[in-house]
Design a protein around this motif. Structure first.
Motif, PDB file in Angstrom:
ATOM      1  N   HIS B 106      -6.005 152.966  45.716  1.00 21.92           N
ATOM      2  CA  HIS B 106      -4.579 153.179  45.966  1.00 21.92           C
ATOM      3  C   HIS B 106      -3.989 154.009  44.841  1.00 21.92           C
ATOM      4  CE1 HIS B 106      -0.435 152.387  47.137  1.00 21.92           C
ATOM      5  NE2 HIS B 106      -0.839 151.710  48.196  1.00 21.92           N
ATOM      6  N   SER B 108      -1.078 153.748  43.639  1.00 23.56           N
ATOM      7  CA  SER B 108      -0.104 152.994  42.848  1.00 23.56           C
ATOM      8  C   SER B 108      -0.818 151.974  41.974  1.00 23.56           C
ATOM      9  CB  SER B 108       0.871 152.293  43.791  1.00 23.56           C
ATOM     10  OG  SER B 108       1.785 151.506  43.063  1.00 23.56           O
ATOM     11  N   SER B 109      -0.625 152.080  40.662  1.00 26.67           N
ATOM     12  CA  SER B 109      -1.220 151.110  39.746  1.00 26.67           C
ATOM     13  C   SER B 109      -0.794 149.705  40.153  1.00 26.67           C
ATOM     14  CB  SER B 109      -0.750 151.374  38.316  1.00 26.67           C
ATOM     15  OG  SER B 109      -1.154 152.648  37.891  1.00 26.67           O
ATOM     16  N   GLY B 110      -1.755 148.793  40.190  1.00 26.75           N
ATOM     17  CA  GLY B 110      -1.422 147.401  40.487  1.00 26.75           C
ATOM     18  C   GLY B 110      -1.494 147.032  41.954  1.00 26.75           C
ATOM     19  N   HIS B 113      -3.973 144.367  42.587  1.00 20.87           N
ATOM     20  CA  HIS B 113      -3.443 143.134  42.010  1.00 20.87           C
ATOM     21  C   HIS B 113      -2.467 142.471  42.984  1.00 20.87           C
ATOM     22  CE1 HIS B 113      -1.464 140.547  39.050  1.00 20.87           C
ATOM     23  NE2 HIS B 113      -2.497 140.757  38.271  1.00 20.87           N
ATOM     24  N   ASP B 130      -6.995 152.298  41.015  1.00 23.54           N
ATOM     25  CA  ASP B 130      -5.569 152.169  41.346  1.00 23.54           C
ATOM     26  C   ASP B 130      -4.730 152.976  40.361  1.00 23.54           C
ATOM     27  OD1 ASP B 130      -6.224 150.285  39.295  1.00 23.54           O
ATOM     28  OD2 ASP B 130      -4.480 149.050  39.785  1.00 23.54           O
ATOM     29  N   SER B 132      -3.148 155.105  37.685  1.00 23.52           N
ATOM     30  CA  SER B 132      -3.784 155.380  36.398  1.00 23.52           C
ATOM     31  C   SER B 132      -4.071 154.073  35.680  1.00 23.52           C
ATOM     32  CB  SER B 132      -2.909 156.312  35.553  1.00 23.52           C
ATOM     33  OG  SER B 132      -1.563 155.954  35.658  1.00 23.52           O
ATOM     34  N   HIS B 133      -4.380 153.046  36.441  1.00 32.38           N
ATOM     35  CA  HIS B 133      -4.659 151.739  35.847  1.00 32.38           C
ATOM     36  C   HIS B 133      -6.150 151.567  35.577  1.00 32.38           C
ATOM     37  CE1 HIS B 133      -4.978 147.143  36.465  1.00 32.38           C
ATOM     38  NE2 HIS B 133      -4.679 147.374  35.208  1.00 32.38           N
TER      39      HIS B 133
END
Lengths: 432, 317
Positions: B106, B108-110, B113, B130, B132-133
């Motif tokens: 994805h 979107s970072s997180g 989670h 995810d 830039s996580h």
């Protein structure tokens, strides 16, 4: 006309007295009043404060009636102890003309739960390019005195200067959403150690502080009133302290959530904690608390920002910025400031009623609790405590960051011009 | 064993070593004429890709299929996601279909989670990158590749070069390699190091040459030329001169050192073609190892649950 007597209230948390309210006015304030047939309200142990005034509320009407309406927003305000809220201009259409601000003002009056004082946009469509007709809004029945592009920063320095100058003609104030747009492009959370770990684009403190610094200098240069919205960083507090030491006409607000919550909550990636400006570090929280306690920050304003659930039940970057605040404001201020002995209850009256009313130039609000004054009063039980529930709200939205938290205090009654809008903690029927 | 793989930081050293050891055993499957084990028969693995990534998706798909799982590919193009269906509704749909594991990529970072913790879905969630996580399976396959060349990673020196700020590969590698005891140095221009990197379990440097002499591994990260439009660096040429790996710089490396890249490469930007195709380069091997490592992750996460089928799966393996 209605009459109520509030028995044994603790006026500003200090002095025990009965308060007699008749025809919208406080007519007596003394021990053991003979109140005739006035309706008795047992206020034993309850703190009496002047009706709260919010300088920063998003009521969403017109345009986003799925998130909030003037009715539901003012009902939430009443439940939070507010008797006057300033409705921000970022509606659809934008409140940038006399027509829109008059409509919003009238809706507040018609519903009768809380006075609505519209905030006018600084620029047409919040576009930041052309001044809106500030004079027309000031002269309308809404008597707009506060102007803000809140949600967006008036980032153009010349436009900001002109706006500050122009509103001097009618005693206006520019309320700035201090956010340097280039430094915050795509920003998602406070820039710091955690944003690096979580891989979320940072919203650096300097993006707020750079605008605050520029604007206090502009305000001094043109001799006009500046109000800084939702101060969130230690650096901003320091700049404001310096500006005030110069005697400049600068005021500032802090939100309840910036007094209590930190960016650590973002670890959950739960967008319920996504807000603009973002939740900051614990050091920033300490600084805004100190600033509010020593008067550097003048007042508390909620930045009540309702959003429908689908804009929060999603991935972080897709979620909307903002959180509810009206119904929890007094409890959060108690927790952050009073229970920590940084403010007394008379200080709370100052930062949540007297001063915001003075900044917004609303004359009938923020008055002292004294004979002859308008009967805008809130009764608050500071000894109560409850676990906050997101569905226990008058708002159409549920985006409270406090769900599941134990919060102290409870608003027992709110009187607007002598009429109860909340009694026994429940919304009262308000005759239209 | 953990229930979801969202971040390298979720792994203990024992977990990480178990995954790598398991991958070692599973790698041998790839060399058999019939590359298939019955281990995850009857289980459903969904590849939920909201971002284009042929390489990672195919790797997960091959891994799941070699373990005999049923694989459903769900990419944002041509699915209801592109019609604006929310992450929540997509998750509820997958739950209704009975997904045992969801591999999610994805932007979107997180987002992984959220899937793992928002109680929309019960299956195991595997983060396949995810925002830039993080990208933990990439870090695992990198560690696996290093281990095959260098043995135990304890005390080994790994230099990671490039756009650390935007790189999920760098984050996952920095965390995992420290867990495994390696000394990590991140090299980048100051603009491409995240605020707060001082608190990471790594060293940092703004200068590449000095970080090569003692390196056992140098890993080059993809740098997008467009970053120069945001003034992260003045020009692609200057970036390449200061932070690119060419043959001159490669000669500074010790004899045994290897060169890695998570792909896709910008040849001529962060790495020259000569280096990418040199004998030290293990870039193609990384891809091969990716399948084995992802097999190990799927196997260990899915056999961690307690129903009868997974017990049977454990016995078979």
């Amino acid at each position: 006309m209605s009459a109520h007597v509030l028995r044994d209230a603790l006026v500003l948390g200090e002095r025990r007295a009965d308060i007699l309210i008749e025809d919208g006015t406080i007519t007596a304030l003394a021990d053991s009043l003979d109140a005739g047939d006035a309706r008795e309200v047992d206020a034993t142990g309850l703190i009496a404060l002047p009706g709260l005034v919010d300088l920063h509320t998003h009521l969403r009407e017109p345009g986003r009636e799925d998130a909030e309406t003037v009715l539901t927003g003012t009902q939430a305000a009443a439940r939070g102890g507010f008797t006057c809220v300033h409705a921000m201009a970022n509606t659809d259409p934008v409140a940038d003309t006399a027509g829109v601000v008059e409509q919003v003002w009238r809706l507040g009056r018609e519903h009768g739960y809380c006075d609505v004082q519209p905030v006018g946009a600084v620029t047409v469509g919040l576009d930041g390019t052309q001044l809106a007709e500030l004079g027309a809004m000031a002269e309308s029945v809404a008597k707009v005195r506060m102007f803000s592009d809140d949600g967006k920063c008036v980032s153009d320095a010349v436009l900001m200067r002109r706006a500050l100058e122009y509103v001097k003609a009618f005693g206006g104030v520019i309320a700035q959403h201090a956010q340097e747009p280039r430094l915050t492009r795509g920003a998602q959370m406070n820039e710091g150690e955690l944003s690096g770990i979580l891989g979320l684009t940072g919203w650096p403190a300097v993006a707020e502080e750079a605008i605050v610094a520029r604007d206090v200098l502009l305000s001094a240069h043109v001799g006009s009133r500046l109000h800084v919205c939702h101060v969130s960083t230690r650096g901003s507090v320091e700049i404001l302290r310096w500006a005030k030491s110069k005697g400049w006409d600068v005021t500032a607000e802090v939100t309840p959530h910036h007094l209590l919550l930190t960016d650590e909550l973002v670890r959950s990636y739960d967008p319920i904690f996504k807000v603009n400006p973002p939740l900051r570090s614990s050091d920033d929280v300490a600084a805004v608390r100190e600033g509010l306690a020593d008067g550097t920050i003048d007042c508390v304003a909620t930045d009540h920002a309702p959003h429908p659930m689908e804009d929060k039940e999603c991935e972080w970057s897709a979620a909307a910025f903002g959180m509810l605040g009206l119904e929890t404001a007094l409890s959060v201020v108690q927790l952050a400031m009073v229970d920590s002995a940084m403010l007394s209850w008379s200080d709370v009256a100052r930062v949540m009623s007297t001063v915001p009313a003075a900044i917004g130039r609303v004359e009938a609000h923020g008055r002292p609790l004294a004979v002859g004054e308008p009967a805008n009063v809130v009764l608050y039980d500071s000894g109560a405590s409850r676990q906050w529930r997101s569905d226990d709200t008058a708002s159409l939205s549920r985006n409270t960051p406090y769900a599941g938290r134990e919060l102290p205090g409870r608003v027992v009654a709110t009187f607007l011009r002598g009429r109860p809008t909340v009694l026994d903690g429940e919304l009262a029927e308000v005759p239209v | 064993m953990i229930r979801h793989l969202l971040s390298s930081a979720d792994l203990s050293k024992d977990d990480a070593v178990l995954i790598l050891d398991t991958a070692e055993e599973l790698l041998s499957v790839a060399s058999r004429p019939i590359k298939k084990l019955p281990t995850l028969r009857g289980r459903t693995v969904v590849n939920l890709f909201f971002e284009d990534s042929t390489r990672t998706r195919i790797s997960f798909e091959a891994a799941a299929k070699r373990l005999s799982a049923d694989v459903i590919n769900f990419s944002s193009k041509g699915s209801s996601v592109s019609k604006g269906e929310s992450l929540k509704d997509t998750a509820l749909t997958l739950q209704a279909m009975g997904a045992d594991a969801v591999v999610i990529r994805h932007g979107s970072s997180g987002a992984p989670h959220r899937l793992a913790h928002a109680s929309w879905i019960n299956g195991a969630i595997i983060n396949a990158g995810d925002g830039s996580h993080e990208h933990p399976t990439q870090a695992l396959l990198d560690a696996f590749t290093m281990r095959r060349h260098l043995g135990d990673l304890d005390g080994r020196r790994v230099t990671i070069v490039g756009d650390v700020l935007h790189s999920r590969v760098a984050r996952s590698n920095a965390l995992l390699l420290s867990i495994l005891g390696a000394d990590v140095t991140l090299v980048a221009p100051p603009t491409l190091l995240p605020v707060g990197v001082d608190s990471w379990p790594v060293q940092t440097s703004y200068e590449l040459d000095g970080a090569l002499d003692k390196a056992d591994v140098v890993m080059m990260l993809r740098v997008q030329g467009e970053r120069m439009n945001d003034a992260f660096f003045p020009s692609a040429r200057e970036y390449s001169r200061r932070y690119g790996l060419d043959t001159r710089r490669m000669r500074r490396l010790p004899e045994h050192a290897i060169v890695m890249h998570p792909g896709p490469m910008n040849r001529g930007m962060e790495i020259t073609a000569d280096v990418a195709d040199s004998a030290r380069s293990v870039i193609v091997e990384q891809v091969t190892n990716g399948v084995a490592v992802r097999m190990a992750v799927l196997y260990l996460l899915l056999s961690g649950s307690t129903d009868a089928e997974s017990t049977e799966a454990r016995e078979e393996a």
